[in-house]
Design an enzyme around this catalytic site. Structure first.
Site, PDB file in Angstrom:
ATOM      1  N   SER A 271      11.052 -36.150  21.713  1.00 46.80           N
ATOM      2  CA  SER A 271      10.248 -36.138  22.932  1.00 46.80           C
ATOM      3  C   SER A 271      10.716 -37.227  23.897  1.00 46.80           C
ATOM      4  CB  SER A 271       8.782 -36.380  22.583  1.00 46.80           C
ATOM      5  OG  SER A 271       8.620 -37.728  22.190  1.00 46.80           O
ATOM      6  N   LYS A 272      10.220 -37.124  25.117  1.00 44.58           N
ATOM      7  CA  LYS A 272      10.550 -38.123  26.129  1.00 44.58           C
ATOM      8  C   LYS A 272      10.100 -39.496  25.650  1.00 44.58           C
ATOM      9  CE  LYS A 272       9.043 -39.255  30.785  1.00 44.58           C
ATOM     10  NZ  LYS A 272       9.534 -40.618  30.721  1.00 44.58           N
TER      11      LYS A 272
END
Ligand code: GLU
Length: 515
Positions: A271-272
């Protein structure tokens, strides 16, 4: 129980599509999906199509479409048909294809595969809450559709009347109660699902737009897509999609669901947040959130070569079956096959990403690197001949991962030390050093040929003759020239900066160190 077996066709012409939704920047997982589609198309002489899936207007993000196109172009992934250049199967943006979907949804109503539903958001919510209170989950399906507010329950006539009166409606797929679906995935093999576990998904929304499922199948069919290559997160949709092909009486394309990109540590999808925490980008290029102005790092802006970035991504989930790790795009096209894509998720390794960039740095043409590095020098007001710069880059690039590292590895070619690294001074600059350096100055003053080989020979002969130790002289000499204990071969450095500059630096060091 019925049994439905799907025969997925392999069409003669390979046509694949990358079908992003413009809901934000493209995650590197999405870039990998685009890449595998691209490699597959190019390997088989097929067509690569870009289709923008923007039917969910609530999730539309300004600038995302442009971002996707720009980022893929930086990666070297190009298309044969797209919203930019058009093609025989356009339009390629779903919001420009609106009337097509309505007709197809109607077709499913007419042949009994779909029905109108009028349940309001409040009604559905109440049912959800009720189910939750009983420890269950509400699904709209064969089990309850006959008791809900839809044409299956109230009949077609009253339904059409409601529609004529302007009551909002959706169209839902009528998932069979108990059919065993046998499906095939190129990467995962046979997949069997019983439809009893599936719900009646909405195909057409009250806002007059199709949902992803309907639009996706209609377009894949109309655009004659032969292979659907997409992320694993779409695997749960495969039964519905297969059923839709069945309901329309269309042959389904072949499917390949790619493994997830996983966090560097622990489990779960990359994920970011993982990127932010560990300081690496999860987007190909920098993204500026149009609402908040917040910027997210990109591989391009961090200084990655697109070829290195692509090479790294290609190997996250696919292997050639050999030890080879460095592949040009052309080589990837030659070697790629869906059969060699792994089933299990691929852990993302930010250090390996850097390793790839370093390998490309080593292999890069020094003239190209000189051009990339030049703006840094211009900004510092440094002027240098191109051939000299090329020589410098050749000497230092093995110590650099990115072009932006070149300055840190080479600044001493362009400017004399202003300070001397304290640790090195302590270790390398002894009581006797200034006197030895003075002798070195005298020695070098008399050298005319200041080439690396000559100065090296002369200095080493002199060290032997004087019975100094090599380290004693050379480390102090380096400190005087570089200002620290680092850098490439010292005689190469002095050959480039020249006799006069070398002598000045030696004299400066003698005068300034430890004063
Ligand atoms: N629009 C979908 C996405 O954003 C495409 C899924 C598919 O390839 O079928 O990923």
């Amino acid at each position: 129980m019925d049994s439905i077996e799907f025969h997925f066709m392999t069409k003669e012409t390979i046509r694949v599509r990358f079908a992003p939704s413009p809901t934000g920047p493209l995650h590197i997982g999405g870039v990998r999906t685009a890449l595998y589609n691209y490699l597959f198309a190019r390997k088989h002489g097929g067509k690569m199509i870009l289709r923008i899936e923007d039917t969910d207007q609530t999730r539309f993000v300004k600038g995302a479409e442009e971002y996707i196109i720009d980022a893929l172009s930086w990666c070297g992934i190009d298309f044969d048909e797209s919203i930019i250049q058009g093609g025989d199967f356009g339009p390629y943006r779903q919001s420009d294809r609106k009337p097509l979907y309505k007709k197809r949804a109607q077709e499913l109503i007419d042949n009994g595969w779909a029905y109108y539903a009028f349940d309001t958001a409040e009604e559905l919510n109440a049912l959800r809450v009720d189910a939750e209170n009983q420890g269950q989950t509400f699904t709209y399906s064969h089990a309850n559709r006959d008791s809900l507010n839809n044409s299956e329950n109230i009949g077609m006539e009253s339904s059409l009347q409601k529609i004529a009166e302007g009551v909002p409606f959706v169209i839902r797929f009528k998932m069979p109660e108990d059919s065993e679906l046998q499906m095939n995935d190129i990467i995962r093999g046979e997949i069997v699902v019983n439809t009893s576990t599936l719900d009646d998904k909405i195909l057409f929304k009250s806002d007059g737009m199709p949902t992803y499922h309907l639009a996706n199948i209609v377009d894949d069919h109309l655009m004659q897509i032969s292979h659907v290559i997409r992320g694993e997160e779409w695997l749960p949709s495969l039964p519905l999609h297969s059923m839709l092909y069945q309901a329309f009486g269309w042959k389904a394309p072949a499917f390949a669901h790619l493994p997830l990109l996983l966090k560097p540590k622990g489990n779960g999808k990359l994920s970011k947040r993982d990127g932010d925490k560990l300081g690496f980008p999860v987007f190909p290029t920098q993204w500026t959130n149009p609402q908040t102005g917040e910027k997210s790092m990109g591989y391009r802006e961090e200084g990655y070569f697109p070829q290195a970035f692509i090479n790294m991504l290609a190997l996250l989930g696919w292997n050639s079956g050999t030890e080879k790790e460095i592949f040009s795009m052309e080589e990837l096209i030659q070697s790629f096959s869906l059969e060699r894509v792994n089933k299990s998720g691929a852990k993302f390794d930010p250090e390996k990403a850097k390793w790839f960039n370093h390998q490309y740095m080593l292999a890069a043409d020094n003239k190209f690197l000189a051009a990339e590095f030049s703006p840094v020098l211009v900004e510092k007001g440094i002027e240098i001949q191109e051939d000299k710069l090329i020589t410098i880059i050749a000497l230092v690039k093995e110590r650099a991962t990115f072009v932006k590292d070149l300055w840190e590895q080479s600044y001493f070619f362009f400017e004399a030390p202003k300070v001397y690294d304290a640790k090195t001074v302590k270790k390398r600059w002894k009581e006797a050093t200034p006197a030895i350096m003075r002798q070195l100055v005298t020695l070098l003053q008399n050298v005319d040929d200041f080439s690396s080989a000559t100065t090296e020979r002369l200095v080493k002969e002199w060290i032997q003759e004087k019975e100094y130790s090599m380290g004693q002289v050379m480390n102090a000499f380096r400190l005087a020239v570089v200002g620290a204990g680092k850098g490439p071969h010292l005689f190469d450095i002095i050959a480039i900066i020249g006799k006069e500059e070398t002598l000045t630096r030696l004299i400066n060091a003698i005068e300034n160190i430890k004063k």
